[in-house]
Design an enzyme around this catalytic site. Structure first.
Site, PDB file in Angstrom:
ATOM      1  N   SER A   1      -3.029   1.159  -4.011  1.00  0.00           N
ATOM      2  CA  SER A   1      -2.527  -0.193  -3.787  1.00  0.00           C
ATOM      3  C   SER A   1      -1.738  -0.687  -4.996  1.00  0.00           C
ATOM      4  O   SER A   1      -2.003  -0.295  -6.132  1.00  0.00           O
ATOM      5  CB  SER A   1      -3.691  -1.140  -3.511  1.00  0.00           C
ATOM      6  OG  SER A   1      -4.435  -0.708  -2.387  1.00  0.00           O
TER       7      SER A   1
ATOM      8  N   LYS B   1      -0.555  -0.727 -10.393  1.00  0.00           N
ATOM      9  CA  LYS B   1      -0.831   0.257  -9.341  1.00  0.00           C
ATOM     10  C   LYS B   1      -2.222   0.823  -9.575  1.00  0.00           C
ATOM     11  O   LYS B   1      -2.511   1.377 -10.638  1.00  0.00           O
ATOM     12  CB  LYS B   1       0.221   1.365  -9.351  1.00  0.00           C
ATOM     13  CG  LYS B   1       0.011   2.412  -8.266  1.00  0.00           C
ATOM     14  CD  LYS B   1       1.229   3.312  -8.137  1.00  0.00           C
ATOM     15  CE  LYS B   1       2.411   2.555  -7.573  1.00  0.00           C
ATOM     16  NZ  LYS B   1       3.543   3.462  -7.260  1.00  0.00           N
TER      17      LYS B   1
ATOM     18  N   GLU C   1       0.855  -1.182   0.000  1.00  0.00           N
ATOM     19  CA  GLU C   1       0.000   0.000   0.000  1.00  0.00           C
ATOM     20  C   GLU C   1       0.887   1.226   0.000  1.00  0.00           C
ATOM     21  O   GLU C   1       1.836   1.318   0.778  1.00  0.00           O
ATOM     22  CB  GLU C   1      -0.880   0.006   1.244  1.00  0.00           C
ATOM     23  CG  GLU C   1      -2.021   0.998   1.193  1.00  0.00           C
ATOM     24  CD  GLU C   1      -3.234   0.450   0.451  1.00  0.00           C
ATOM     25  OE1 GLU C   1      -4.050   1.277  -0.007  1.00  0.00           O
ATOM     26  OE2 GLU C   1      -3.350  -0.777   0.325  1.00  0.00           O
TER      27      GLU C   1
ATOM     28  N   ASP D   1      10.941  13.019  -6.893  1.00  0.00           N
ATOM     29  CA  ASP D   1      10.608  12.248  -5.691  1.00  0.00           C
ATOM     30  C   ASP D   1      11.615  11.125  -5.469  1.00  0.00           C
ATOM     31  O   ASP D   1      11.246   9.981  -5.203  1.00  0.00           O
ATOM     32  CB  ASP D   1       9.192  11.679  -5.811  1.00  0.00           C
ATOM     33  CG  ASP D   1       8.588  11.335  -4.450  1.00  0.00           C
ATOM     34  OD1 ASP D   1       9.173  11.747  -3.430  1.00  0.00           O
ATOM     35  OD2 ASP D   1       7.547  10.661  -4.409  1.00  0.00           O
TER      36      ASP D   1
END
Length: 487
Positions: free
Chosen positions: A43, A59, A38, A149
């Site tokens: 998920s 995903k 998760e 990220d």
């Protein structure tokens, strides 16, 4: 479930989903095998492509933003073709969910491996992972793309030990609004100073994040992980670049590599191409040195799953005898609207479980977490309950709590009226607080007491900015929901 892949090798390599596959329902194209974990965006499931027999990751992301922005980001992913970037095969848009089909990396993320083994990584292991990661960043930056990220949770390893960048352009950057909600504001620990300050940034913002990730792999968590994310937002641009807690444990080459990454001025920060020539990276060993830690992590995961299953079976027997009476070894699942009961997990939910550090890193950092037993649903996909409210970022809950406190307590206004003037209360750009020495004790106490109200005011401004961007997107969603289609 790796035996599925071994017994049924792919009949041909899946490169991209064809138009015929994309016009079908995803359940017709894939068999879902199990839920992998998760993340903050949804998920992740392990599945097999029926036509080729290839294992993929799917995903499932609840779409709460502008569909056009999502399609634009997916088109960017389609342009990427590198062994160091997780491959994107195609997407399905079904109702209000986006199903993203990607390359499967069987060993999971570097963050998962650290947590499962309960150990940080060695310099050799870090160097090997950084080398592959830098090759991925060099490729993305050559394509004039910014990942935005980079962290251990977004560096995935396959079972051979090859590191690949994940969550680029799709789940990690659905829109500016979602990125700021879940990345910049929710988890600022990896963010470059220029990103936090919103003064414009380019590809080398990823290099700062890579330096923080190097520290994360070495120490188990990034700098400032022990403080509130909102405080970190103000500290990162102001304080000197972070470094290791115990520099004596690391080689000069490794420390110099991190130093080259964590240069506050973007213009003076090294590029991915330059860092690939750094002695620490050039001396990196082959991926074979990662196989032992991968096997160890996968063994730990399997043993924990088996132990958890035994506990579930045992508790099921006890429950059948006690006829719905709660067992003493079970706890109510927090926030479980169905009122079901689950076994208390023995795994830490934080990003770091090493003995030398406390488990203080917030659990919802956008990093996939390994399943607990109650999350396994016999390998079936589970649609998001439309009656459930989406999880709030921790900083929004912080806002709401503080707003309630402020309604009761008007202390902030009283203090603000006694400040010398607003300019005295700005954070010095050079970090020089020498002027405080000339203040009286009373003035210093007032300044200290006023910091929290000041922070609340600044956070409220951020919140208002978030709302002003969010509402037009929500309005656009309503118009586009009528046009559900596969793409």
């Amino acid at each position: 479930m790796e035996t599925v892949q071994l017994r049924n090798p792919p009949r041909r390599q899946l490169k991209k989903l064809d138009e015929d596959s994309l016009t079908k329902q995803p359940e017709e194209v894939f068999d879902v095998l199990e839920k992998l974990g998760e993340g903050s965006y949804g998920s992740v499931y392990k599945a097999i492509h029926k036509e080729t027999g290839q294992i993929v990751a799917i995903k499932q992301v609840p779409v709460e933003s502008d569909l056009q922005e999502i399609i634009k980001e997916i088109s960017i992913m389609q342009q990427c073709d590198s062994p160091h970037v997780v491959k994107y095969y195609g997407s399905y848009f079904k109702n209000t969910d986006l199903w993203i089909v990607m390359e499967y990396c069987g060993a999971g993320s570097v963050s998962d491996i650290i947590r499962l083994r309960n150990k940080t990584l060695t310099e050799d292991e870090i160097a090997t992972i950084l080398q592959s990661t830098l090759k991925g960043l060099e490729y993305l930056h050559f394509m004039r793309k910014i990942h935005r990220d980079i962290k251990a949770g977004n560096i995935l390893l396959n079972t051979e030990g090859h590191a690949k960048l994940a969550d680029f352009g799709v789940a990690g950057q659905l829109t500016d609004t979602m990125a700021k909600r879940n990345t910049v504001i929710g988890t600022p620990f990896w963010m470059a100073p220029e990103v936090i300050q919103e003064i414009g940034y380019n590809c080398v913002a990823d290099i700062w994040s890579l330096g923080i990730t190097a520290i994360e792999m070495a120490e188990g968590k990034p700098p400032y992980a022990d403080i509130h994310p909102m405080r970190a937002i103000f500290m990162i641009p102001t304080n000197p670049p972070p470094t290791f807690r115990k520099p004596e444990l690391w080689s000069d080459n490794f420390m110099d590599f991190v130093k080259q990454c964590l240069v506050k001025s973007p213009e003076q920060r090294a590029t991915a191409t330059q860092l690939l020539q750094h002695p620490f990276v050039k001396s990196a060993k082959g991926v074979s040195i990662l196989r032992d830690l991968i096997n160890e992590a996968m063994d730990v995961k399997l043993k924990r799953q088996e132990a958890q299953q035994r506990e579930v079976d045992q508790d099921d027997e006890e429950n059948s005898e006690e006829d719905e009476m709660d067992s003493g070894t079970m706890v109510r699942a927090a926030g479980d609207e169905m009122g079901t009961v689950r076994v208390a997990s023995t795994m830490s939910g934080g990003a770091n479980t090493m003995i030398e550090h406390g488990d203080t890193l917030p659990s919802q950092l956008g990093t996939m977490v390994i399943n607990t037993e109650d999350e396994e649903e016999e390998g079936t996909m589970k649609r998001r309950d439309e009656t459930m409210q989406p999880a709030k970022p921790s900083f929004l809950e912080y806002f709401e709590q503080k707003e309630k406190e402020n309604q009761i307590n008007s202390f902030g206004k009283n203090v603000s009226g006694s400040l010398k003037n607003s300019s005295d209360w700005k954070i010095p750009q050079d970090g020089d607080y020498e002027f405080l020495k000339s203040w009286t004790v009373e003035d210093l106490q007032k300044r200290l007491l006023a910091l929290d109200p000041m922070m609340e005011q600044e956070m409220e401004e951020i919140r208002q900015k978030y709302r002003s961007k969010r509402q037009p997107i929500l309005d656009a969603i309503e118009a586009k929901k009528r046009r559900q289609q596969n793409f």
